[in-house]
Design an enzyme around this catalytic site. Structure first.
Site, PDB file in Angstrom:
ATOM      1  CB  ALA A 201      56.443  20.953  57.251  1.00  0.00           C
TER       2      ALA A 201
ATOM      3  CG  ASP B 280      61.239  31.914  56.049  1.00  0.00           C
ATOM      4  OD1 ASP B 280      60.754  31.358  57.050  1.00  0.00           O
ATOM      5  OD2 ASP B 280      60.566  32.569  55.247  1.00  0.00           O
TER       6      ASP B 280
END
Length: 203
Positions: free
Chosen positions: A158, A69
């Site tokens: 991202a 994560d």
């Protein structure tokens, strides 16, 4: 014959980075089970979410399972967007150009108009579960930098178009894939994982 490691992701960009840094393993992913799997990440920390994904996959396959994560944390915004890095702009918004522009607007609205005020870091937390020995481990990587004033560069994904690592004057998206793999939060965490595997397993 390469040892298989399972990676709890469907992200082609993450898969590319793991394959590059762990090229002596065969990496299988959620795509090898069902490309439509979407694990709900409802933890409040990076560790929570990494373990949620690793545990989910450990119920489907056996062996060494890893999950990460990752997120961008802006110091003067109390770590925002943090664990919500992927979805804070809206569940239906997946275009990173739109998300990055929204982030730049927030920095402007908060009068974060100098490099010092825009300090930030990328965090990556890797969870590893070995179902054969019932052992779990956590590996973390962090890279400090700041948010640029505009999107720049054509590589990466991202927030790579807005994040500039300390010591450089270009975004990850401008520096390119291989340089990013030397510097990034994910590469730091993966290298820690690789050392653990090398020191504790025989492949």
């Amino acid at each position: 014959m390469k040892k298989t490691i399972w990676l709890a992701t469907n992200s082609e960009d993450k898969i590319k980075e793991f394959n590059f840094l762990l090229d002596y393993f065969e990496i299988k992913t959620l795509k090898d089970i069902d490309k439509n799997i979407d694990i709900v990440e409802d933890g409040i920390t990076f560790v929570d979410n990494a373990m949620i994904k690793a545990k989910y996959l450990s119920n489907l396959v056996k062996g060494i399972i890893i999950a990460d994560d990752s997120g961008l944390c802006i110091n003067n915004l109390n770590g925002f967007p943090g664990v919500h890095s992927k979805r804070w702009a809206g569940e239906n918004i997946s275009d990173w150009n739109i998300i990055n522009n929204k982030l730049l607007d927030i920095l402007k609205a908060n009068d974060l108009n100098t490099i010092e005020k825009r300090s930030a870091y990328f965090n990556c937390t890797l969870a590893m579960i070995d179902t054969d020995s019932n052992i779990s481990e956590i590996f973390e990587g962090k890279v400090d930098g700041y948010i640029g004033f505009d999107q720049a560069g054509s590589e990466g994904f991202a927030y790579d178009k807005v994040f500039i690592p300390n010591g450089y004057d270009k975004t990850f998206a401008q520096l390119g894939f291989e340089i990013k793999q030397q510097l990034s939060h994910r590469s730091i965490a993966i290298k820690k994982l690789a050392n653990h595997l090398k020191n504790n397993y025989k492949f």
